[in-house]
Design an enzyme around this catalytic site. Structure first.
Site, PDB file in Angstrom:
ATOM      1  N   HIS A   1       0.593  -1.275   0.031  1.00 34.82           N
ATOM      2  CA  HIS A   1      -0.057   0.136   0.111  1.00 34.82           C
ATOM      3  C   HIS A   1       0.786   1.415  -0.058  1.00 34.82           C
ATOM      4  O   HIS A   1       0.149   2.415   0.129  1.00 34.82           O
ATOM      5  CB  HIS A   1      -0.938   0.022   1.114  1.00 34.82           C
ATOM      6  CG  HIS A   1      -2.098  -0.849   1.239  1.00 34.82           C
ATOM      7  ND1 HIS A   1      -1.799  -2.193   0.837  1.00 34.82           N
ATOM      8  CD2 HIS A   1      -3.236  -1.054   1.043  1.00 34.82           C
ATOM      9  CE1 HIS A   1      -3.164  -2.968   0.874  1.00 34.82           C
ATOM     10  NE2 HIS A   1      -3.905  -2.119   0.621  1.00 34.82           N
TER      11      HIS A   1
ATOM     12  N   TRP B   1     -16.648 -17.571   7.971  1.00 36.68           N
ATOM     13  CA  TRP B   1     -18.181 -16.850   8.114  1.00 36.68           C
ATOM     14  C   TRP B   1     -18.048 -15.680   9.061  1.00 36.68           C
ATOM     15  O   TRP B   1     -18.918 -14.649   8.773  1.00 36.68           O
ATOM     16  CB  TRP B   1     -19.242 -17.929   8.480  1.00 36.68           C
ATOM     17  CG  TRP B   1     -18.906 -18.526   9.777  1.00 36.68           C
ATOM     18  CD1 TRP B   1     -19.131 -18.212  11.002  1.00 36.68           C
ATOM     19  CD2 TRP B   1     -18.164 -19.889   9.835  1.00 36.68           C
ATOM     20  NE1 TRP B   1     -18.613 -19.044  12.036  1.00 36.68           N
ATOM     21  CE2 TRP B   1     -17.864 -20.311  11.159  1.00 36.68           C
ATOM     22  CE3 TRP B   1     -17.634 -20.628   8.826  1.00 36.68           C
ATOM     23  CZ2 TRP B   1     -17.449 -21.343  11.787  1.00 36.68           C
ATOM     24  CZ3 TRP B   1     -17.081 -21.856   9.336  1.00 36.68           C
ATOM     25  CH2 TRP B   1     -17.112 -22.115  10.667  1.00 36.68           C
ATOM     26  N   LYS B   2     -17.158 -15.498   9.825  1.00 41.42           N
ATOM     27  CA  LYS B   2     -17.024 -14.410  10.983  1.00 41.42           C
ATOM     28  C   LYS B   2     -16.450 -13.131  10.259  1.00 41.42           C
ATOM     29  O   LYS B   2     -17.290 -12.230  10.477  1.00 41.42           O
ATOM     30  CB  LYS B   2     -16.367 -14.867  12.108  1.00 41.42           C
ATOM     31  CG  LYS B   2     -16.795 -15.988  13.163  1.00 41.42           C
ATOM     32  CD  LYS B   2     -15.853 -16.330  14.038  1.00 41.42           C
ATOM     33  CE  LYS B   2     -16.478 -17.203  14.964  1.00 41.42           C
ATOM     34  NZ  LYS B   2     -15.672 -17.834  15.917  1.00 41.42           N
TER      35      LYS B   2
ATOM     36  N   GLY C   1       1.410  -4.031  16.036  1.00 43.38           N
ATOM     37  CA  GLY C   1       2.197  -2.851  15.758  1.00 43.38           C
ATOM     38  C   GLY C   1       3.595  -3.045  16.157  1.00 43.38           C
ATOM     39  O   GLY C   1       4.352  -2.283  15.515  1.00 43.38           O
TER      40      GLY C   1
END
Length: 342
Positions: free
Chosen positions: A46, A227-228, A308
């Site tokens: 990104h 599915w969660k 992080g």
């Protein structure tokens, strides 16, 4: 092939490319710094790798480089802005700054953006808030790029979700997409001729695979938690659209202006010191991190990191050694920085 580029060289090159593309210098500076910081922190998909796509959207008129957010609704602790299809990075920085300004007064501030564009790395805005002493929660919806659980065709967004807590010894920042791996991660893994650590999607035969290319081909990326993750993606989409008076994923698809073109976003800032004193905050963080560090690692000599922490380690390494880049991607960005406007 990979090589390393210094932070300053990458920043200067990207900034020049953005200026030549028509961005005002102040916005080119902010965006170039954000892209460079993203690659510096190890989110290569990104950062530098997204420059070409952003420039393509600008050239097509899908991003208005001169637009500014305009206020739609003011409810005191909640503000809603129209992003006016402006630059996603500068719109998002503005929104988080406003959320922090509101939180300074009320303890909590919520700013929602409609009609905005790709914010690149969502974690940037968690770090932004934590650097100023605020807890943060933010998310965005996207165009449909992931199948809902039980489907084979794309119908939901891979909606990034971020949480951040300020900490003197290194902020705790959680940045996740709703898929096991983002498309950007698939791309960088493929460029490095690597495999994913765990299966990330389905191949053309409907089988889970750790090979990135087959997943990119089928676009059957795997929702995190099966599915969660699928259900969470739907709820984040609806909350962002309703809170911002903006578009759902289904409506973003109708706009047809690239990744996240016309999307909806939410930025929440919280001043933790209006609730607790610094000693309590420090204790909560350090007790949790100590417990994580005392966990038994899966592999001998391994370690358990808090959210992080790896970004901070990568940041330090890349500032010393240079930021790793794919040579082909770097050459393209250098060419953009040298092109003459017609």
């Amino acid at each position: 092939m990979m090589k390393r580029i210094s932070f300053d060289d990458m920043f200067t090159t990207i900034k020049q490319a953005f200026i030549l593309a028509g961005l005002p210098e102040d916005k080119a500076t902010v965006c170039a710094r954000t892209h460079t910081e993203t690659s510096r922190d190890g989110v290569y998909s990104h950062g530098l790798n997204r420059v070409e796509r952003f420039l393509d959207f600008v050239s097509k008129g899908w991003v208005d480089v001169h637009a500014e957010p305009s206020l739609d609704v003011n409810l005191g602790s909640i503000e809603i802005y129209n992003g006016n299809m402006g630059i996603g990075i500068t719109n998002s920085i503005f929104a988080m700054d406003r959320a922090m300004d509101i939180a300074k007064q009320y303890g909590l501030g919520l700013v929602a953006l409609n009609n905005t564009t790709h914010w690149m790395r969502g974690g940037s805005y968690g770090w932004q808030a934590a650097d100023k002493g605020y807890m943060a929660i933010c998310w965005t919806n996207t165009e449909s790029c992931m199948p809902a659980w039980g489907a084979t065709s794309g119908g939901i967004g891979n909606n990034p979700f971020i949480m951040a807590i300020p900490r003197q010894g290194g902020h705790v920042v959680f940045d996740m997409a709703m898929s096991q791996y983002s498309y950007g991660k698939l791309e960088t893994t493929r460029l490095n001729n690597g495999k994913l650590p765990f299966p990330g999607g389905f191949d053309q035969d409907g089988k889970l695979t750790d090979e990135p290319a087959p997943i990119e081909a089928t676009r059957r990326i795997l929702p995190t938690g099966y599915w969660k993750g699928s259900g969470l993606a739907v709820m984040l989409d609806l909350f962002s659209a309703i809170l911002s008076k903006g578009r759902t994923t289904a409506d973003i698809d109708l706009v047809g202006k690239g990744a996240c073109g016309g999307c909806s976003q939410v930025f929440i800032a919280i001043d933790p010191l209006k609730i607790n004193d610094q000693a309590f905050l420090d204790q909560a963080l350090e007790h949790t991190i100590t417990q994580l560090r005392n966990s038994t690692p899966v592999t001998a000599g391994g370690e358990v990191n808090y959210p992080g922490e790896r970004s901070l380690k990568t940041r330090s390494e890349n500032m010393k050694l240079g930021i790793p880049v794919d040579e082909g991607v770097w050459k393209k960005v250098v060419a953009f920085s040298q092109a003459k406007k017609s």
